[in-house]
Design a protein around this motif. Structure first.
Motif, PDB file in Angstrom:
ATOM      1  N   HIS A 275       0.852  -0.904  -0.216  1.00  0.00           N
ATOM      2  CA  HIS A 275      -0.055   0.333   0.071  1.00  0.00           C
ATOM      3  C   HIS A 275       0.695   0.755   0.205  1.00  0.00           C
ATOM      4  O   HIS A 275       0.195   2.182  -0.268  1.00  0.00           O
ATOM      5  CB  HIS A 275      -1.106   0.290   1.460  1.00  0.00           C
ATOM      6  CG  HIS A 275      -1.472   1.033   1.412  1.00  0.00           C
ATOM      7  ND1 HIS A 275      -2.624   1.967   1.056  1.00  0.00           N
ATOM      8  CD2 HIS A 275      -1.092   1.993   2.713  1.00  0.00           C
ATOM      9  CE1 HIS A 275      -3.163   3.498   1.395  1.00  0.00           C
ATOM     10  NE2 HIS A 275      -1.978   3.152   2.182  1.00  0.00           N
ATOM     11  N   LYS A 278       2.508   1.450  -3.523  1.00  0.00           N
ATOM     12  CA  LYS A 278       0.729   1.767  -4.331  1.00  0.00           C
ATOM     13  C   LYS A 278       1.463   3.914  -4.083  1.00  0.00           C
ATOM     14  O   LYS A 278       0.654   4.515  -5.068  1.00  0.00           O
ATOM     15  CB  LYS A 278      -0.103   1.646  -4.544  1.00  0.00           C
ATOM     16  CG  LYS A 278      -1.039   1.464  -5.120  1.00  0.00           C
ATOM     17  CD  LYS A 278      -0.125   0.458  -6.345  1.00  0.00           C
ATOM     18  CE  LYS A 278      -1.182   0.989  -7.807  1.00  0.00           C
ATOM     19  NZ  LYS A 278      -0.331   1.047  -8.785  1.00  0.00           N
ATOM     20  N   LYS A 302      -9.744  -9.081   5.670  1.00  0.00           N
ATOM     21  CA  LYS A 302     -10.751  -7.485   4.748  1.00  0.00           C
ATOM     22  C   LYS A 302      -9.609  -6.454   4.053  1.00  0.00           C
ATOM     23  O   LYS A 302      -9.312  -5.673   3.438  1.00  0.00           O
ATOM     24  CB  LYS A 302     -11.308  -6.391   5.979  1.00  0.00           C
ATOM     25  CG  LYS A 302     -12.351  -5.595   4.830  1.00  0.00           C
ATOM     26  CD  LYS A 302     -13.392  -5.398   5.816  1.00  0.00           C
ATOM     27  CE  LYS A 302     -14.637  -4.484   5.287  1.00  0.00           C
ATOM     28  NZ  LYS A 302     -13.902  -2.708   5.696  1.00  0.00           N
ATOM     29  N   LYS A 305      -7.865  -8.097   1.439  1.00  0.00           N
ATOM     30  CA  LYS A 305      -8.838  -7.637   0.314  1.00  0.00           C
ATOM     31  C   LYS A 305      -8.215  -7.035  -0.071  1.00  0.00           C
ATOM     32  O   LYS A 305      -7.785  -6.258  -1.758  1.00  0.00           O
ATOM     33  CB  LYS A 305     -10.092  -8.368   0.289  1.00  0.00           C
ATOM     34  CG  LYS A 305     -10.909  -8.088  -0.381  1.00  0.00           C
ATOM     35  CD  LYS A 305     -12.091  -9.337   0.431  1.00  0.00           C
ATOM     36  CE  LYS A 305     -13.205  -8.614  -1.621  1.00  0.00           C
ATOM     37  NZ  LYS A 305     -13.571  -7.309  -1.058  1.00  0.00           N
ATOM     38  N   ASN A 306      -8.643  -5.546   0.149  1.00  0.00           N
ATOM     39  CA  ASN A 306      -8.515  -4.020   0.044  1.00  0.00           C
ATOM     40  C   ASN A 306      -7.136  -3.538  -0.744  1.00  0.00           C
ATOM     41  O   ASN A 306      -7.015  -2.710  -1.643  1.00  0.00           O
ATOM     42  CB  ASN A 306      -8.770  -2.816   1.568  1.00  0.00           C
ATOM     43  CG  ASN A 306     -10.042  -3.065   1.787  1.00  0.00           C
ATOM     44  OD1 ASN A 306     -10.973  -3.986   0.824  1.00  0.00           O
ATOM     45  ND2 ASN A 306     -10.412  -2.735   3.127  1.00  0.00           N
ATOM     46  N   ILE A 308      -4.765  -5.999  -2.250  1.00  0.00           N
ATOM     47  CA  ILE A 308      -4.368  -6.202  -3.351  1.00  0.00           C
ATOM     48  C   ILE A 308      -5.633  -5.651  -4.267  1.00  0.00           C
ATOM     49  O   ILE A 308      -5.135  -5.425  -5.453  1.00  0.00           O
ATOM     50  CB  ILE A 308      -5.306  -7.891  -3.160  1.00  0.00           C
ATOM     51  CG1 ILE A 308      -4.176  -8.796  -2.167  1.00  0.00           C
ATOM     52  CG2 ILE A 308      -4.827  -8.305  -5.088  1.00  0.00           C
ATOM     53  CD1 ILE A 308      -4.587  -9.752  -1.651  1.00  0.00           C
ATOM     54  N   GLU A 309      -6.349  -5.159  -4.634  1.00  0.00           N
ATOM     55  CA  GLU A 309      -7.609  -4.979  -4.869  1.00  0.00           C
ATOM     56  C   GLU A 309      -7.050  -3.427  -5.326  1.00  0.00           C
ATOM     57  O   GLU A 309      -6.643  -2.939  -6.262  1.00  0.00           O
ATOM     58  CB  GLU A 309      -8.736  -4.263  -4.587  1.00  0.00           C
ATOM     59  CG  GLU A 309      -9.916  -5.350  -5.259  1.00  0.00           C
ATOM     60  CD  GLU A 309     -11.071  -5.528  -4.071  1.00  0.00           C
ATOM     61  OE1 GLU A 309     -11.759  -6.155  -3.829  1.00  0.00           O
ATOM     62  OE2 GLU A 309     -10.820  -3.993  -4.001  1.00  0.00           O
ATOM     63  N   GLU A 310      -6.847  -1.962  -4.614  1.00  0.00           N
ATOM     64  CA  GLU A 310      -6.097  -0.737  -4.507  1.00  0.00           C
ATOM     65  C   GLU A 310      -4.360  -1.240  -5.798  1.00  0.00           C
ATOM     66  O   GLU A 310      -4.188  -0.484  -5.797  1.00  0.00           O
ATOM     67  CB  GLU A 310      -5.217  -0.625  -3.307  1.00  0.00           C
ATOM     68  CG  GLU A 310      -4.828   0.485  -3.541  1.00  0.00           C
ATOM     69  CD  GLU A 310      -4.700   1.074  -2.008  1.00  0.00           C
ATOM     70  OE1 GLU A 310      -4.547   0.361  -0.996  1.00  0.00           O
ATOM     71  OE2 GLU A 310      -3.438   1.888  -2.178  1.00  0.00           O
ATOM     72  N   THR A 311      -3.901  -1.921  -4.679  1.00  0.00           N
ATOM     73  CA  THR A 311      -1.796  -2.461  -5.585  1.00  0.00           C
ATOM     74  C   THR A 311      -1.260  -3.022  -6.786  1.00  0.00           C
ATOM     75  O   THR A 311      -0.745  -2.790  -7.250  1.00  0.00           O
ATOM     76  CB  THR A 311      -1.387  -2.920  -4.117  1.00  0.00           C
ATOM     77  OG1 THR A 311      -1.439  -3.609  -3.883  1.00  0.00           O
ATOM     78  CG2 THR A 311      -1.281  -1.918  -3.223  1.00  0.00           C
ATOM     79  N   GLN A 312      -2.692  -3.867  -7.562  1.00  0.00           N
ATOM     80  CA  GLN A 312      -2.694  -4.568  -8.064  1.00  0.00           C
ATOM     81  C   GLN A 312      -1.827  -5.620  -7.856  1.00  0.00           C
ATOM     82  O   GLN A 312      -1.288  -5.702  -8.643  1.00  0.00           O
ATOM     83  CB  GLN A 312      -2.911  -4.320  -9.169  1.00  0.00           C
ATOM     84  CG  GLN A 312      -4.477  -3.326  -9.933  1.00  0.00           C
ATOM     85  CD  GLN A 312      -5.613  -4.457  -9.999  1.00  0.00           C
ATOM     86  OE1 GLN A 312      -4.757  -5.461 -10.267  1.00  0.00           O
ATOM     87  NE2 GLN A 312      -6.536  -3.929  -9.171  1.00  0.00           N
TER      88      GLN A 312
END
Ligand SMILES: Cc1cc2nc3c(=O)[nH]c(=O)nc-3n(C[C@H](O)[C@H](O)[C@H](O)COP(=O)(O)OP(=O)(O)OC[C@H]3O[C@@H](n4cnc5c(N)ncnc54)[C@H](O)[C@@H]3O)c2cc1C
Ligand code: SF4
Ligand code: SF4
Length: 431
Positions: A275, A278, A302, A305-306, A308-312
């Motif tokens: 995070h 990114k 949670k 999950k957040n 992984i979505e944010e940083t790809q």
């Protein structure tokens, strides 16, 4: 005679500070012994803390201030416990309080004394990513904000050369080079050990290239690199250069096999670092290499999950045969993937997440406190019971990472339990 109204807390990290405040609130006089010149422990090295990514300073500074201002807490920095005699209710404790050479009451923290000091040293609190003088505060925002002098490096105090530069620079007469170490005796009813932990020495595992390649970092070094009060004022640039990384590999669990346990915190730390990268660098490519993904509760899942979505971020389930090499400032991370195939990545920064290991003072402390260490080397709880805070020596309690690796919330939970245990035991002596 019982000294039930006085208690000792060793270690002023988040566990020791929280316990001290609660004990003080219950009317106990608390002696809080901390070996460094500042309080706060490891948490103040982190700019933001998982799982809520709140600003660590905003979370911890009010706690540090409350500790320093509480009339029931006597904070003894630069101090170590040397001997504990007696039993629950009447322990007699010897403490060595090293000289600071600057007055806690006269110093206003202006910092005028650092500049003229001719001695430059590597700053180990900043994970050796920055420098300090022989008179120093470890980092901007240190509490107490009063410098200390390292006598062995000071020209005057070590007898190498005459020097009075810091004394002359201080307009408040706060520096006293004639101060001496003090041996103190404390009388307390109960004791809490909250001395924290250390990190596995990753340079033992030469395959990761730590110490050889400047762009290989440990997780705690990366925390300081990201921190706005750190050595680069928060700029993420590769050691000895102005380059910002465009691709970063985070290697989890370094030392896990050697230590024989999962530290339970490092995967969350690596996710937090994804995070951070990114957030500061935008389109950076991120890779994670891990053995198991350990995110042990619902808040953490949670968070995972957040992030992984944010940083790809791209994840690889393999720690087998990792080897880091460097050519033309590009790091190559070779590994065997989950299907047993050879694979590799090119990156320009590697961040190693070392296992959390027993603090370096653990053996000495266990001897002084008269308690056992566990099979994996942390300070040990009483065996055969259900208590999460009592040791085999009555009246001696544990909290935080001194007892085993854990995150901030679990450290505080255990500190609160320890306070409950200490108060219950002390009240049983007086009733
Ligand atoms: C890189 C990294 C990032 C992290 N990020 C997070 C995060 O984002 N969120 C989270 O929840 N957790 C995080 N953690 C975990 C967190 O740092 C710990 O949970 C927390 O620091 C434990 O607090 P503590 O008080 O037990 O120990 P510490 O913070 O280690 O404090 C112990 C104190 O005791 C002092 N001491 C040691 N020995 C002695 C002695 N002999 N005498 C006197 N004093 C002594 C030390 O100087 C120190 O001040 C992270 C850990 C690491 C390694
Ligand atoms: S010792 Fe003096 S010069 Fe140094 S920070 Fe304190 S008041 Fe300022
Ligand atoms: S007396 Fe020591 S600490 Fe002060 S300026 Fe000289 S070398 Fe530095």
């Amino acid at each position: 005679m019982s000294f039930s109204n006085q208690v000792l807390v060793i270690g002023a990290g988040i566990a020791g500070m929280e316990a001290s405040l609660m004990l003080a609130k219950s009317g106990k006089k608390v002696f809080l012994v901390e070996k460094l010149s500042l309080i706060g422990g490891n948490v103040i090295k982190n700019e933001e803390s998982f799982p809520n990514l709140e600003c660590s300073t905003c979370m911890v500074a009010p706690i540090q201030q409350a500790v320093l201002q509480d009339p029931n807490i006597e904070t003894m920095t630069l101090s170590t416990v040397e001997k504990i005699d007696g039993d629950v209710g009447h322990f007699e404790v010897s403490v060595l309080k090293k000289a600071r050479y600057a007055s806690m009451t006269d110093c206003i923290g202006c910092g005028m004394c650092y500049e003229p000091c001719p001695v430059s040293l590597s700053n180990e609190w900043e994970e050796n990513l920055g420098e300090k003088k022989a008179i120093y505060v470890p980092t901007a925002g240190s509490l107490p904000n009063v410098p200390a002098i390292e006598a062995e490096h000071c020209l005057q105090l070590s007898g190498k050369k005459e020097c009075n530069a810091c004394v002359e620079a201080c307009m408040f007469g706060a520096i006293d080079l004639s101060e001496t170490d003090e041996q103190m005796q404390l009388e307390v009813g109960a004791i809490l050990l909250a001395t924290g932990s250390d990190l596995f020495d990753v340079s033992q595992l030469t395959q990761f290239g730590y110490g050889k390649y400047p762009s290989v970092y440990t997780s705690i070094e990366f925390e300081r690199l990201f921190a706005s009060n750190g050595p680069t004022l928060g700029e993420i640039k590769i050691r000895n250069s102005d380059r910002q990384p465009k691709a970063v590999a985070m290697i989890h669990c370094v030392g896990r096999e050697e230590q024989g346990y999962c530290s339970g915190v490092c995967c969350m730390v690596s996710l937090k670092h994804a995070h951070f990268l990114k957030h500061k660098l935008g389109d950076v490519k991120l890779f994670n290499l891990y053995t198991d993904f350990c995110v042990p509760d619902k808040t953490h899942q949670k968070f995972q999950k957040n992030i992984i979505e944010e940083t790809q971020s791209i994840f690889h389930t393999s720690m087998k045969d990792i080897k880091v090499t460097e050519a033309d400032s590009v790091l190559n991370v070779a590994y065997i993937d989950a299907k047993g195939k050879e694979a590799s990545l090119n990156v320009d920064m590697v961040i190693l997440a070392p296992a959390i290991i027993p603090g370096k003072d653990t053996e000495v402390l266990s001897r002084i406190a008269g308690i056992e260490t566990t099979e994996i080397g942390f300070l040990g709880l009483k065996s055969g019971g259900l208590s999460t805070v009592e040791t085999a020596r009555e009246g001696v309690f544990l909290a935080g990472c001194a007892e085993g690796p854990k995150d901030v919330q679990s450290s505080v939970t255990q500190a609160e339990s320890a306070v409950g245990g200490m108060l219950a035991r002390l009240s049983s002596l007086t009733s």
